[in-house]
Design an enzyme around this catalytic site. Structure first.
Site, short mmCIF file in Angstrom:
data_model
loop_
_atom_site.label_atom_id
_atom_site.label_comp_id
_atom_site.label_asym_id
_atom_site.label_seq_id
_atom_site.Cartn_x
_atom_site.Cartn_y
_atom_site.Cartn_z
CD GLN A 1 26.73 18.22 49.09
OE1 GLN A 1 27.38 19.25 49.16
NE2 GLN A 1 26.57 17.44 50.13
N GLY A 2 25.03 21.04 47.23
CA GLY A 2 23.73 21.69 47.31
C GLY A 2 22.74 21.02 48.25
NE ARG B 1 26.50 8.22 52.83
CZ ARG B 1 26.75 7.00 53.33
NH1 ARG B 1 26.00 6.51 54.30
NH2 ARG B 1 27.74 6.30 52.87
CB THR C 1 19.50 13.52 47.29
OG1 THR C 1 20.24 14.70 47.01
CG2 THR C 1 18.11 13.65 46.70
CB ALA D 1 15.45 11.67 44.36
CE LYS D 2 17.02 5.15 39.87
NZ LYS D 2 17.30 4.56 38.56
N GLY D 3 20.51 8.98 44.31
CA GLY D 3 21.69 9.82 44.53
C GLY D 3 22.35 10.10 43.20
CD GLU E 1 30.36 9.45 44.57
OE1 GLU E 1 31.50 9.02 44.72
OE2 GLU E 1 29.38 9.05 45.24
#
Lengths: 287, 746, 160
Positions: B469-470, B510, B512, B701-703, B706
């Protein structure tokens, strides 16, 4: 994978002698793309693996001689697809060879291996049957030629006898113009085993040769000599009746997880029409 | 704010190692004296083990240990993230196809494999319950031993738990239209290209374990409990997993390996085959019965949802999947009355666990398909019916939970625009649209350590797992931004519980937000220390200095932080260490233990063609739009959303387990369990975002990651339904299934 | 015990002389005997392409080839793509275009791409889709992978 001994003969004689002695405990390795899976899964536990790739007589590739194109046991699907002779005379075989597995598989898998596995779903079988292929088998009794239609018995079983192996497949160069096409059904567009595989060849004489697989224990070859299928103006009902008789031999397994019998039978009919159309178009293109 | 690194897309952290083949995954690690191992299984879904004869296996040259449950401490230790129900090795009974009954350890894998086949297990095959209806049959064999669930009124059923959510009173008389249907979601597997792999090795007076685990600290806790060791004596190395998707969150065969390694006093490795991973992890399958009430103008009156999720033989984290997956089942809509009943049903199948979307796609598929059906019956456009009901920013659409945290209609309209919703289409093409929502984490705890070194380079230690996911890149970008250093001067250390501070887990999109905030706080702790030191050096008051966002402002001028580090550190040099802590505590009384940290909201729109003679579905255009607040790394956001879409297309179009009549999985492995290839992609693919910087994470930012999977099936089915004029309620939409639906119409 | 067979291979421009057991696959020898672990194992049956290497210039699944069959062969693995510390154009493009996520399939993807471009230096998108179809990516990074391959193709043969 179980332990085995690796044997690498360089002549047919050597191979024949080895197989005469150890035929039942040996497996033949050409491309290995099916064999290694069986070994990995412990479906087979041979004592010997006989690699035929170093046999000089089997390294002849694709050759035209006396009106016959012979494809030796070491020719891979990738080589087949690139071969000018095959492209010229047997385009439906190119169609089929092009969809066997991924590029990586085609770089290893051989045409002869595909046939010897006798998988009902083998994509190369229908075009070879349509083109009238013969199998050249070699054993301690010498060489014999077996029409491909007599070669398959049922899934995984051929008429090859103990100690015999296939040296090449031979295809007669068509003497009359023919248009042929191979089509198939899979669960996805990317490489997959066929749930129906079918080839249709239309000769300029009006004879149609149609072969299909993956809907029974072995591939089926049927002929329409009535000229109806080849006649673009013939009524649909007449064509349907012929297709129905051609497909009467289909008996898809209920146990397969790739597709239900009902779907396979329906798709057989869809593919039949599709391949016929393509074959006719190819025939007309030549004219 | 003038951002330097955040909002750009530098090369992925660890990218160089991955393209050169230097990246070491667990299966690539070799320890001196390491032994290999192989699981022993029987070809049964449910059986009583009568005896295990290991004599012949032990005779294979090179075999060092054949371990069965009898060789373990008694009673056989059990573990699990929600309930300790899973034995280290099968304890007298095999409860799913592939449950290991023994572990063979040998000097070579070859020997271990040979010996594993020579372990003779005598067993009595028992009837297996492997579907929802089989498991709910009153005569069904009980999957879980009732003694493991004392005082549980459901102990004598296969229902592990029931979750009730909802609000308002359902009053059918208020609805002009009630749409009632049952939808099924197939059993699918995570299919990470890296199969699970584990190494256990004695480590002085403790144990060291290498695992492809997403939650190393949770594994550490489980192992410490099983071995009765202090946490400090259990060291978990978690090299970046080669794909996780939820399937690597929890402990699997590490305990068995640890017992074997302790017995033998040397390292033991186990690398699963792909087939074995299919038997180790999967998504909960689900049957959802749903009644939805609408007014004549398409407004939602009520949602009445009963979701029967099928768990495996052991609970793993799947009961939480059920709770969290169904809780927001009514969707991102304002609905006056909602009743949700979801059941966690045990079965003789591989243990279901987390899988991207965490239970939400299963119910979304039903809810969104019902929206479509209502739209058709009411003669309302499918886009319009969604917009009419969509919660507006700030709306409390789930009582007691976080109000809608985004302008979601913006996302929907952007997707509609990209799919050209209102433009006429050729008759062979059809469109579909759907929305999806998922709660971010409800609790969380992430520590991080950021070290600003004397030369202006930075080391970030954080316990997130980067499984593709980085996260490595994102935390490095945040640290670079805050400390004013170039991105490539930041190193990120992860995956070692002995040297990296605690992180609760890598899940629920979660990292980020939670780890990102933790790193942000660690950087701000460094800012504070810099300020104190510089005040001392310059003999001025701290109030005259401001340190923020990569820069130091002194009374006379501003400097980038790196220019003043040496000054701040003085002659001794050294470094400045910042500790970050981000916690989201549980809230008592909340049905999920806490409200959402953020919502993942996505709108997916699809244009497709259906070949009516074969049932083939061709996706001619695919649009996915996610509200991500702010893209820390736009390219990675795009990669994640495209990937989620492709994965979602898998269970939508082709993926599913196939069982035989005895509950054995027939399509183990890659030959007959099909996932998408490059040839199966949509013809045109658009992945876009909505960014209003309104998330709780760094820089708004938001997660994400998904969200783009949540409503794939719903959107594709919407287009397919439009094409064939009938609704298919079972996934996947294989050509055969579409063709069957067409035949049924005739 | 199996009889060991002496073989010689050139791998990434290095000559290797070793003795292998006949039942070892090329993949096993690369990973276990030679510690060349860039080549990965996933499905073990030639379906996923994670173990793709070039044998005498052709992309093959090293899980479907016995090591003894590679006797005398020239092999290129992902470890051999970069030369003198300089990344191959494909490696650069994979990083630049975001083709790398978890990375586990990437060595195989790179080898398949390398082969594709040697066969067909200027493929169409469709040809790239076809040429790369034997390599699964569960991160779903296909769009980025295709874009990366196409971007190298556009730069021309000389950079391969």
């Amino acid at each position: 994978m179980s332990d085995f001994e690796y044997v690498r003969p360089t002549t047919i004689d050597e191979a024949v002698r080895f197989l005469a002695a150890h035929g039942t405990e040996a497996r033949i390795l050409a491309g290995g793309t099916d064999l290694l899976i069986q070994l990995r899964n412990n479906d087979i536990q041979p004592s010997f693996i006989l690699d035929v790739k170093h046999i000089r007589e089997l390294q002849t590739g694709v050759q035209l001689k006396d009106g016959l194109v012979s494809i030796s046991a070491t020719v891979t699907m990738s080589e087949l697809v690139m071969d000018p002779l095959i492209n010229r005379y047997f385009p439906a075989l190119v169609d089929a060879a092009n969809v066997v597995g991924s590029v990586q598989i085609r770089n290893r898998a051989t045409l002869v291996g595909n046939i010897c596995n006798a998988s009902p779903a083998a994509d190369s079988a229908p075009p070879l049957l349509v083109y009238g292929a013969e199998v050249v088998a070699i054993g301690s009794q010498g060489k014999r030629r077996i029409p491909l239609n007599d070669f398959f018995v049922r899934s995984g079983v051929t008429v090859l006898q103990r100690g015999e192996f296939v040296a090449s497949i031979e295809l007669p160069v068509p003497t009359t113009r023919m248009g042929a096409a191979h089509v198939r059904r899979t669960r996805r567009r990317g490489h997959d085993l066929a749930s129906v595989t079918l080839c249709c060849g239309v000769q300029e004489t009006g004879v149609v040769r149609l072969s299909y697989g993956s809907v029974g224990p072995r591939p089926v070859l049927a002929l329409d000599t009535s000229g109806i299928l080849a006649d673009e103006k013939a009524p649909e009902e007449a064509k349907t009746a012929i297709f129905e008789s051609i497909f009467a031999q289909a008996s898809p397994s209920k146990k397969s997880m790739r597709a239900s019998p009902a779907y396979r039978l329906a798709m057989l009919r869809v593919l039949g029409k599709q391949a016929l159309e393509l074959a006719l178009a190819r025939l007309n293109d030549q004219g | 704010m003038n951002l330097q690194t955040v909002g750009t897309s530098p090369h992925r952290g660890g990218g160089f190692e991955r393209v050169t083949g230097q990246q070491k995954y667990v299966a690539d690690i070799k320890l001196p004296g390491m032994l290999e191992s192989k699981l022993v299984t029987i070809d049964c879904a449910h059986a009583k083990i009568l005896s295990i004869d290991t004599a012949e296996a032990k005779k294979v040259p090179g075999v060092r240990l054949v371990m069965t449950a009898a060789d373990l401490p008694q009673p056989v230790p059990r573990f699990g993230p929600q309930v300790a129900d899973r034995p280290v090795l099968a304890d007298g009974e095999v409860k799913f196809h592939g449950e290991p009954v023994a572990l063979v350890v040998a000097e070579t894998l070859h020997a271990a494999e040979q010996a594993a086949r020579l372990v003779h297990v005598q067993y009595e095959e028992l009837p297996a319950a492997f579907t929802v209806s089989m498991a709910l049959d009153p005569a069904a064999p009980l999957v879980m031993d009732p003694s493991l669930r004392p005082n549980d009124p459901l102990a004598k059923t296969n229902i592990f738990n029931e979750h009730h959510f909802g609000w308002g009173e359902i009053d059918e008389s208020k609805a002009d239209l009630v749409v009632e249907n049952t939808y099924s979601f197939p059993m699918v597997t995570q299919f990470a290209i890296e199969p699970h792999a584990f190494i256990a090795a004695p480590d002085k007076d403790g144990i060291a374990v290498w695992s492809t685990i997403q939650h190393p600290y949770w594994l550490q806790k489980i192992l410490a409990g099983l071995l009765k060791l202090p946490l400090s004596k259990v060291r978990v190395y978690a090299p970046d997993p080669g794909g996780g998707f939820g399937g690597k969150q929890h402990t699997k065969y590490e305990p068995a390996l640890v017992f074997a390694a302790m017995k033998l006093g040397c390292p033991v490795r186990l690398v699963l085959t792909l087939e074995e991973t299919f038997q180790a992890v999967r998504r909960t399958s689900c049957e959802t019965h749903i009644r939805t009430g609408f007014t004549r103008d398409g407004r939602l009156v009520f949602q009445d949802i009963k979701a029967h999720y099928l768990l495996g033989a052991y609970v793993d984290i799947a009961d939480r999947v059920v709770a969290k997956g169904s809780y927001a089942g009514a969707g991102p809509y304002n609905v006056p009355a909602v009743r949700i009943l979801s059941k966690s049903i045990l079965s003789h199948t591989p243990p279901a666990t987390a899988f991207r979307g965490f239970g939400n796609p299963e119910v979304n598929w039903a809810v969104e398909s019902n929206m479509d059906e209502a739209a058709r019956l009411l003669g309302i456009d499918r886009l319009e019916i969604r917009l009419r009901n969509l919660a507006k920013k700030g709306d409390t659409f789930i009582p007691y939970d976080k109000p809608a945290d985004g302008d979601w209609s913006q996302t929907v309209l952007k997707a509609a625009e990209l799919i050209e919703w209102h433009k006429p289409l050729s008759p062979s093409r059809h469109r579909g649209i759907a929305v999806g929502i998922k709660l971010g984490p409800t609790t969380g705890l992430s520590y991080s350590l950021v070290r600003l070194l004397a030369d202006g380079s930075v080391i970030v230690s954080c316990g997130t797992s980067d499984m593709g996911q980085g996260a490595r890149t994102v935390v490095a970008q945040i640290a670079a931004e805050e400390l004013g250093v170039p991105y490539d001067k930041v190193s990120v250390v992860m995956g070692d519980t002995a040297t990296v501070p605690y992180d609760q887990q890598t899940s629920a999109s979660r990292s980020t937000v939670l780890m990102g905030n933790s790193v942000l706080k660690a950087c701000r702790a460094i800012h504070a220390q810099l300020k104190t030191r510089l005040a001392k050096v310059y003999k001025i008051d701290e109030s005259e200095i401001s340190v923020e966002h990569g820069r130091v402002a002194l009374p006379d001028r501003e400097y980038p932080i790196p220019e003043l580090i040496k000054v701040a550190l003085g002659k001794l040099g050294g470094e400045i260490i910042g500790v970050g802590e981000e916690r989201k505590d549980a809230e008592q009384g909340h049905p999920l233990g806490g409200p959402a940290c953020f919502y993942e909201f996505n709108c997916t729109a699809v244009e497709a063609e259906v070949d009516k003679s074969t049932g083939d579905v061709t996706i001619t255009r695919y649009v996915t739009v996610s509200d991500v607040g702010t893209s820390i790394n736009p390219l990675q956001v795009r990669m994640q959303d495209e990937g989620a879409a492709v994965q979602g297309l898998g269970h939508t179009l082709m993926e599913h387990y196939i069982f035989d009549e005895k509950g054995r999985i027939r399509n183990l492995g890659a030959a007959d369990y099909r996932i998408l290839t490059t040839m199966d992609l949509p013809k045109e693919f658009y992945s876009e975002t909505v960014e209003n910087a309104d998330g709780p994470g760094p820089y708004g930012a938001k997660g994400m990651s998904e969200g783009a999977l949540l409503c794939v099936s719903s959107a594709v089915a919407s287009a397919v339904g439009d094409a064939i004029g009938t609704t298919i309620r079972d996934l996947p939409l294989t050509p055969e299934r579409v063709w069957m639906a067409l035949q049924a119409q005739k | 015990m199996e009889k060991l067979i002496p073989i010689e291979m050139n791998i990434n421009n290095q000559h290797y002389k070793l003795e292998v057991s006949p039942s070892k696959r090329l993949l096993d020898v690369l990973r276990e005997d030679l510690d060349l672990t860039a080549t990965k194992e996933c499905c073990g049956i030639g379906e996923c392409g994670a173990c793709t290497v070039l044998v005498n210039g052709k992309a093959v699944n090293s899980c479907l080839m016995l090591a003894v069959e590679a006797d005398g062969a020239t092999i290129l693995t992902a470890e051999g793509l970069a030369s003198n510390g300089r990344l191959d154009a494909l490696q650069e493009a994979f990083l630049e275009k975001g083709a790398v996520q978890c990375g586990f399939c990437i060595p195989g993807q790179l080898m398949a791409a390398k082969y594709l471009l040697t066969q067909n230096p200027h493929p169409t998108r469709e040809e790239v889709e076809e040429g790369m179809a034997g390599n699964l990516c569960r991160c779903g990074g296909y769009e980025r992978i295709i874009e990366a391959v196409l971007s190298v193709a556009e730069k021309g043969e000389e950079q391969l």
